[in-house]
Design a protein around this motif. Structure first.
Motif, PDB file in Angstrom:
ATOM      1  N   PHE A  76       0.798  -1.228   0.000  1.00 22.32           N
ATOM      2  CA  PHE A  76       0.000   0.000   0.000  1.00 22.32           C
ATOM      3  C   PHE A  76       0.834   1.285   0.000  1.00 22.32           C
ATOM      4  CE2 PHE A  76      -2.505  -3.300   2.188  1.00 22.32           C
ATOM      5  CZ  PHE A  76      -3.601  -3.362   1.333  1.00 22.32           C
ATOM      6  N   GLY A  77       2.141   1.164   0.132  1.00 20.96           N
ATOM      7  CA  GLY A  77       2.989   2.343   0.084  1.00 20.96           C
ATOM      8  C   GLY A  77       3.599   2.693   1.429  1.00 20.96           C
ATOM      9  N   ARG A  78       4.765   3.352   1.360  1.00 21.92           N
ATOM     10  CA  ARG A  78       5.477   3.735   2.592  1.00 21.92           C
ATOM     11  C   ARG A  78       4.673   4.767   3.402  1.00 21.92           C
ATOM     12  NH1 ARG A  78       7.831  -0.375   0.100  1.00 21.92           N
ATOM     13  NH2 ARG A  78       9.785   0.073  -0.964  1.00 21.92           N
ATOM     14  N   LYS A  79       4.076   5.692   2.716  1.00 25.53           N
ATOM     15  CA  LYS A  79       3.333   6.763   3.384  1.00 25.53           C
ATOM     16  C   LYS A  79       2.155   6.216   4.175  1.00 25.53           C
ATOM     17  CE  LYS A  79       0.710  10.980   2.323  1.00 25.53           C
ATOM     18  NZ  LYS A  79       0.335  11.940   1.263  1.00 25.53           N
ATOM     19  N   ARG A  80       1.369   5.349   3.564  1.00 26.50           N
ATOM     20  CA  ARG A  80       0.200   4.797   4.254  1.00 26.50           C
ATOM     21  C   ARG A  80       0.613   3.929   5.435  1.00 26.50           C
ATOM     22  NH1 ARG A  80      -3.328   3.016  -1.080  1.00 26.50           N
ATOM     23  NH2 ARG A  80      -3.840   5.142  -1.787  1.00 26.50           N
ATOM     24  N   SER A  81       1.726   3.239   5.297  1.00 24.23           N
ATOM     25  CA  SER A  81       2.221   2.416   6.400  1.00 24.23           C
ATOM     26  C   SER A  81       2.573   3.282   7.603  1.00 24.23           C
ATOM     27  CB  SER A  81       3.448   1.619   5.940  1.00 24.23           C
ATOM     28  OG  SER A  81       3.960   0.832   6.991  1.00 24.23           O
ATOM     29  N   ILE A  82       3.224   4.419   7.368  1.00 24.41           N
ATOM     30  CA  ILE A  82       3.588   5.334   8.465  1.00 24.41           C
ATOM     31  C   ILE A  82       2.329   5.938   9.088  1.00 24.41           C
ATOM     32  CG2 ILE A  82       4.770   7.494   9.017  1.00 24.41           C
ATOM     33  CD1 ILE A  82       6.842   6.782   6.874  1.00 24.41           C
ATOM     34  N   LEU A  83       1.346   6.291   8.251  1.00 22.92           N
ATOM     35  CA  LEU A  83       0.095   6.852   8.777  1.00 22.92           C
ATOM     36  C   LEU A  83      -0.619   5.843   9.684  1.00 22.92           C
ATOM     37  CD1 LEU A  83      -1.300   8.635   5.578  1.00 22.92           C
ATOM     38  CD2 LEU A  83      -0.361   9.729   7.618  1.00 22.92           C
ATOM     39  N   LEU A  84      -0.659   4.596   9.264  1.00 18.21           N
ATOM     40  CA  LEU A  84      -1.281   3.560  10.092  1.00 18.21           C
ATOM     41  C   LEU A  84      -0.527   3.378  11.403  1.00 18.21           C
ATOM     42  CD1 LEU A  84      -3.310   1.288  10.558  1.00 18.21           C
ATOM     43  CD2 LEU A  84      -1.838  -0.231   9.213  1.00 18.21           C
ATOM     44  N   ALA A  85       0.809   3.424  11.330  1.00 25.37           N
ATOM     45  CA  ALA A  85       1.621   3.298  12.540  1.00 25.37           C
ATOM     46  C   ALA A  85       1.325   4.435  13.513  1.00 25.37           C
ATOM     47  CB  ALA A  85       3.103   3.298  12.165  1.00 25.37           C
ATOM     48  N   ASP A  86       1.123   5.648  12.987  1.00 25.19           N
ATOM     49  CA  ASP A  86       0.792   6.796  13.848  1.00 25.19           C
ATOM     50  C   ASP A  86      -0.524   6.592  14.575  1.00 25.19           C
ATOM     51  OD1 ASP A  86       3.072   8.265  13.253  1.00 25.19           O
ATOM     52  OD2 ASP A  86       2.164   9.194  11.495  1.00 25.19           O
ATOM     53  N   VAL A  87      -1.524   6.084  13.859  1.00 23.43           N
ATOM     54  CA  VAL A  87      -2.834   5.828  14.468  1.00 23.43           C
ATOM     55  C   VAL A  87      -2.709   4.804  15.582  1.00 23.43           C
ATOM     56  CG1 VAL A  87      -5.150   4.915  14.070  1.00 23.43           C
ATOM     57  CG2 VAL A  87      -4.125   6.478  12.402  1.00 23.43           C
ATOM     58  N   LEU A  88      -1.989   3.704  15.316  1.00 23.80           N
ATOM     59  CA  LEU A  88      -1.808   2.657  16.318  1.00 23.80           C
ATOM     60  C   LEU A  88      -1.083   3.203  17.545  1.00 23.80           C
ATOM     61  CD1 LEU A  88      -0.784  -0.344  14.015  1.00 23.80           C
ATOM     62  CD2 LEU A  88      -2.881  -0.149  15.365  1.00 23.80           C
ATOM     63  N   PHE A  89      -0.047   3.994  17.314  1.00 24.69           N
ATOM     64  CA  PHE A  89       0.732   4.537  18.423  1.00 24.69           C
ATOM     65  C   PHE A  89      -0.108   5.488  19.270  1.00 24.69           C
ATOM     66  CE2 PHE A  89       3.872   6.799  20.779  1.00 24.69           C
ATOM     67  CZ  PHE A  89       4.972   5.954  20.873  1.00 24.69           C
TER      68      PHE A  89
END
Length: 412
Positions: free
Chosen positions: A67-80
């Protein structure tokens, strides 16, 4: 620089999480008696973030590729952010554990994806320095966590503030990442060449864009060829990678570098926080030095220099700790035996208890109460180091011990 620093906030979150729990756990134990009494609960709280990070790193690679590097980081932010808030408002230890798992998932994903995202969008000539911003922010996050720990030690919510405030940088990164582009390499690999070119035009001078596109094309084609030769599924890829002697040696070296960082700990709340603050501050300085020299002198040379320093200082610390243990305050046998119901039975049963000291008392699983007149003079070895009901009077220059009085000094 905006892209590198924005993505590097993932490193700050990583560093903050690894640093904040060491201080927060000291106060979690005070609020939850079961955590204080059960070491397995303490270990569970600490280890669940690591377990979550393992899972986050494992699925983070697949998510970032799909899904892309950007979306992965966004999901990580939500989880954190969600994990931090769950911990901040946790009514019971089980909710702290759940929050730690969520935070760990976010940490695992961002620790893998953020450096990848930065490297794929950085010019080769400064790639090492820009990727190092992630490492700098990891150490910066650790330093920040100890500052925040110290700042909230006198508040009523102590550990809740320490853990919950981590949601702020996570949400801040989420907002920043929404305005940043996807990795040009990921876009090119997924047949979005025009989008990749438009991003490269913002990073490189106009006369270098064609060369970068050609380099990107050759690199992606070589990568696809290697993957096809190794295999298409994850198991085949791992097997193929680990069969490469260079990959294996790099993996061994990376793991070995991380191990020495995990060994030392201190019992006192204030001492632990203060020493951690010093260490994390020096870590940040080391990261800056790395950023300055990594592209000039190479990764391997800096690694060798740093490992020599780590080995020398760990050996020095070992010698200092051994000397401190051998010169620890003696146990006053008269005072130890004369206080009813508090004498440490396991210490008394050790060989030659009369010649024991503070360290032998602690090794027996008991608490050492120091002499208030002079903390280096002989003290007493007590049976229950965390018993809140202790109320006894020592002999000679010993302190009066009362529950929650603050007039005693107990090492356990």
């Amino acid at each position: 620089m905006r892209l590198a620093l924005s993505a590097g906030i993932g490193g700050l979150l990583f560093g903050y999480d690894t640093g904040v729990i060491s201080g927060a756990l000291l106060y979690i134990r005070e609020d939850f008696e079961q955590v204080d009494r059960k070491t397995w609960l303490q270990e569970l709280i600490l280890s669940m973030a690591v377990a979550g990070a393992i899972g986050g790193a494992a699925i983070g690679g697949w998510i970032s590729d799909r899904f892309g590097r950007k979306r992965s980081i966004l999901l990580a932010d939500v989880l954190f952010a969600v994990g931090a808030l769950v911990m901040a408002f946790a009514p019971a230890p089980v909710m702290i554990i759940l929050g730690r798992i969520l935070v760990g998932l976010g940490v695992g994903m961002t620790s893998m994806t953020a450096p990848l995202y930065i490297s794929e969008a950085s010019p080769a000539r400064i790639r090492g320095a820009l990727v190092s911003t992630n490492g700098l922010l990891i150490t910066g996050g650790q330093f920040l966590s100890y500052l925040i720990n110290l700042a909230f030690t006198k508040t009523s919510w102590t550990w809740r503030w320490m853990l919950g405030i981590a949601a702020v940088p996570a949400l801040f990164q989420l907002i920043l990442m929404l305005s940043l582009p996807e990795s040009p390499r990921w876009l090119y690999r997924h047949n979005k060449e025009e989008e990749a070119r438009s991003i490269l035009e913002k990073i490189f001078p106009a006369n270098e864009v064609d060369d970068e596109m050609n380099a990107l094309k050759l690199s992606v084609e070589a990568e696809k060829a290697d993957e096809h030769a190794i295999g298409d599924n994850l198991i085949q890829k791992l097997k193929g990678a680990l069969s490469n002697v260079v990959v294996r040696r790099g993996l061994y070296a990376g793991i070995t570098v991380q191990v020495p960082h995990q060994f030392a700990g201190f019992a006192s709340n204030e001492t632990a926080l203060a020493l951690s603050l010093i260490t994390s501050g020096l870590n940040a300085v080391g990261s800056i030095v790395s950023m300055v020299f990594v592209d000039r002198y190479g990764r391997r040379r800096l690694m060798l220099v740093s490992m020599v320093g780590i080995i020398l200082y760990l050996v020095s610390l070992s010698i200092i700790f051994l000397e401190a243990a051998s010169h620890a305050p003696k146990v006053n046998q008269l005072d130890t035996n004369s206080i009813p119901n508090t004498t440490c039975c396991s210490y008394i049963s050790t060989p030659k208890p009369s010649s024991g000291n503070c360290m032998s008392c602690l090794k027996a699983g008991c608490g050492f109460c120091s002499n208030t007149a002079n903390e280096y003079s002989p003290g007493t070895c007590w049976n229950s180091p965390r018993n809140k009901e202790i109320g006894a009077v020592g002999h000679g220059s010993k302190t009066v011990v009362q529950a929650n009085s603050g007039s005693w000094r107990l090492f356990s």
